[in-house]
Design a protein around this motif. Structure first.
Motif, PDB file in Angstrom:
ATOM      1  N   LYS A  61       0.835  -1.207   0.000  1.00 37.64           N
ATOM      2  CA  LYS A  61       0.000   0.000   0.000  1.00 37.64           C
ATOM      3  C   LYS A  61       0.871   1.258   0.000  1.00 37.64           C
ATOM      4  N   ALA A  62       1.921   1.260   0.815  1.00 39.01           N
ATOM      5  CA  ALA A  62       2.822   2.415   0.875  1.00 39.01           C
ATOM      6  C   ALA A  62       3.534   2.619  -0.457  1.00 39.01           C
ATOM      7  N   GLU A  63       3.918   1.522  -1.097  1.00 34.81           N
ATOM      8  CA  GLU A  63       4.585   1.634  -2.403  1.00 34.81           C
ATOM      9  C   GLU A  63       3.646   2.217  -3.450  1.00 34.81           C
ATOM     10  N   ARG A  64       2.394   1.747  -3.490  1.00 37.78           N
ATOM     11  CA  ARG A  64       1.413   2.282  -4.451  1.00 37.78           C
ATOM     12  C   ARG A  64       1.175   3.769  -4.225  1.00 37.78           C
ATOM     13  N   GLU A  65       0.982   4.151  -2.971  1.00 41.56           N
ATOM     14  CA  GLU A  65       0.737   5.557  -2.660  1.00 41.56           C
ATOM     15  C   GLU A  65       1.942   6.430  -3.021  1.00 41.56           C
ATOM     16  N   PHE A  66       3.121   5.919  -2.747  1.00 38.22           N
ATOM     17  CA  PHE A  66       4.326   6.702  -3.042  1.00 38.22           C
ATOM     18  C   PHE A  66       4.487   6.901  -4.544  1.00 38.22           C
ATOM     19  N   THR A  67       4.276   5.852  -5.332  1.00 36.39           N
ATOM     20  CA  THR A  67       4.443   5.997  -6.781  1.00 36.39           C
ATOM     21  C   THR A  67       3.385   6.910  -7.382  1.00 36.39           C
ATOM     22  N   LYS A  68       2.216   7.013  -6.763  1.00 33.86           N
ATOM     23  CA  LYS A  68       1.216   7.967  -7.242  1.00 33.86           C
ATOM     24  C   LYS A  68       1.649   9.404  -6.967  1.00 33.86           C
ATOM     25  N   LYS A  69       2.219   9.636  -5.796  1.00 33.20           N
ATOM     26  CA  LYS A  69       2.584  10.998  -5.397  1.00 33.20           C
ATOM     27  C   LYS A  69       3.931  11.436  -5.965  1.00 33.20           C
TER      28      LYS A  69
ATOM     29  N   ILE B 184      10.880   9.019  -9.044  1.00 35.64           N
ATOM     30  CA  ILE B 184      11.967   8.285  -8.391  1.00 35.64           C
ATOM     31  C   ILE B 184      11.550   6.848  -8.137  1.00 35.64           C
ATOM     32  N   SER B 185      12.534   5.954  -8.116  1.00 35.48           N
ATOM     33  CA  SER B 185      12.245   4.528  -7.957  1.00 35.48           C
ATOM     34  C   SER B 185      11.863   4.204  -6.517  1.00 35.48           C
ATOM     35  N   CYS B 186      11.073   3.150  -6.383  1.00 36.07           N
ATOM     36  CA  CYS B 186      10.581   2.709  -5.089  1.00 36.07           C
ATOM     37  C   CYS B 186      10.534   1.188  -5.117  1.00 36.07           C
ATOM     38  N   ASN B 187      11.040   0.530  -4.059  1.00 41.68           N
ATOM     39  CA  ASN B 187      10.969  -0.925  -4.031  1.00 41.68           C
ATOM     40  C   ASN B 187      10.789  -1.436  -2.613  1.00 41.68           C
ATOM     41  N   ILE B 188      10.334  -2.689  -2.531  1.00 43.56           N
ATOM     42  CA  ILE B 188      10.080  -3.348  -1.256  1.00 43.56           C
ATOM     43  C   ILE B 188      11.186  -4.364  -1.021  1.00 43.56           C
TER      44      ILE B 188
ATOM     45  N   VAL C 210       9.936  -0.421   2.745  1.00 47.06           N
ATOM     46  CA  VAL C 210       9.811   0.301   1.480  1.00 47.06           C
ATOM     47  C   VAL C 210      10.874   1.387   1.471  1.00 47.06           C
ATOM     48  N   ARG C 211      11.763   1.281   0.480  1.00 46.06           N
ATOM     49  CA  ARG C 211      12.855   2.240   0.350  1.00 46.06           C
ATOM     50  C   ARG C 211      12.793   2.892  -1.019  1.00 46.06           C
ATOM     51  N   VAL C 212      13.125   4.152  -1.043  1.00 45.79           N
ATOM     52  CA  VAL C 212      13.031   4.918  -2.287  1.00 45.79           C
ATOM     53  C   VAL C 212      14.357   5.573  -2.600  1.00 45.79           C
ATOM     54  N   GLY C 213      14.593   5.733  -3.894  1.00 44.27           N
ATOM     55  CA  GLY C 213      15.745   6.473  -4.379  1.00 44.27           C
ATOM     56  C   GLY C 213      17.062   5.743  -4.241  1.00 44.27           C
TER      57      GLY C 213
ATOM     58  N   MET D 183      13.355  16.047   2.473  1.00 48.09           N
ATOM     59  CA  MET D 183      12.479  17.139   2.900  1.00 48.09           C
ATOM     60  C   MET D 183      11.142  17.093   2.165  1.00 48.09           C
ATOM     61  N   LYS D 184      11.161  16.750   0.872  1.00 50.85           N
ATOM     62  CA  LYS D 184       9.914  16.628   0.111  1.00 50.85           C
ATOM     63  C   LYS D 184       9.098  15.441   0.584  1.00 50.85           C
ATOM     64  N   VAL D 185       9.775  14.326   0.838  1.00 54.46           N
ATOM     65  CA  VAL D 185       9.083  13.093   1.229  1.00 54.46           C
ATOM     66  C   VAL D 185       8.482  13.227   2.616  1.00 54.46           C
ATOM     67  N   ARG D 186       9.163  13.925   3.507  1.00 50.05           N
ATOM     68  CA  ARG D 186       8.662  14.067   4.880  1.00 50.05           C
ATOM     69  C   ARG D 186       7.363  14.853   4.959  1.00 50.05           C
ATOM     70  N   GLN D 187       7.024  15.619   3.928  1.00 50.72           N
ATOM     71  CA  GLN D 187       5.739  16.318   3.933  1.00 50.72           C
ATOM     72  C   GLN D 187       4.589  15.323   3.860  1.00 50.72           C
ATOM     73  N   GLU D 188       4.800  14.201   3.172  1.00 47.95           N
ATOM     74  CA  GLU D 188       3.769  13.164   3.047  1.00 47.95           C
ATOM     75  C   GLU D 188       3.986  12.013   4.030  1.00 47.95           C
ATOM     76  N   TYR D 189       5.235  11.703   4.315  1.00 42.98           N
ATOM     77  CA  TYR D 189       5.588  10.595   5.205  1.00 42.98           C
ATOM     78  C   TYR D 189       6.492  11.141   6.320  1.00 42.98           C
ATOM     79  N   PRO D 190       5.915  11.601   7.426  1.00 43.76           N
ATOM     80  CA  PRO D 190       6.702  12.229   8.488  1.00 43.76           C
ATOM     81  C   PRO D 190       7.716  11.290   9.148  1.00 43.76           C
ATOM     82  N   SER D 191       7.483   9.989   9.098  1.00 47.29           N
ATOM     83  CA  SER D 191       8.405   9.056   9.742  1.00 47.29           C
ATOM     84  C   SER D 191       9.534   8.597   8.825  1.00 47.29           C
TER      85      SER D 191
END
Length: 134
Positions: free
Chosen positions: A79-87, A91-95, A104-107, A120-128
């Motif tokens: 679910k996190a991967e799908r949401e991240f690729t939509k937003k 950048i690449s995203c994989n599990i 789930v790690r990106v970039g 900084m951009k990612v933390r606006q959507e994913y604070p953790s």
């Protein structure tokens, strides 16, 4: 007045037909040189530089900075991967699986500065989200 309108229309018709002949005549012209050749004069060091850069990109791929946005179950990771690729589709995203959790790690950032900017951009959507250096 009617005579003037006829003269103008006849004049325009004659000009139009004369241009039609010129336009169709241009299609029958054959080029003198059917093949084109391009020669590139460049410094031989450019080839070495390109080879070095491609080798560098291949060898340092595993030592790059990553951003982790999720840690938990497989369903949550998908679910996190799908949401991240939509937003963030740029950048690449994989599990990955590390017992007992899915992550789930990106970039794959070359240096810490690039990674921090994107974090900084990612933390606006994913604070953790946090930065990793494998």
């Amino acid at each position: 007045m009617r005579l003037l309108a006829r003269r103008t229309s006849i004049f325009i018709t004659i000009i139009a037909f004369s241009f039609c002949g010129v336009i169709s005549a241009q299609e029958s012209v054959k080029p003198q040189h059917p093949e084109g050749k391009v020669t590139i004069d460049q410094d031989p060091r450019i080839e070495k530089l390109i080879a070095y850069k491609s080798e560098l990109n291949k060898s340092n791929n595993d030592k790059r900075f990553r951003i982790q946005i999720y840690n938990g179950t497989l369903e949550g990771a998908e679910k996190a991967e799908r949401e991240f690729t939509k937003k963030f589709d740029d950048i690449s995203c994989n599990i990955s699986f590390e017992t007992p959790n899915y992550k789930v790690r990106v970039g794959k950032f070359r240096n810490r500065l690039e990674a921090d900017r994107y974090l900084m951009k990612v933390r606006q959507e994913y604070p953790s989200a946090f930065l990793l250096q494998p």
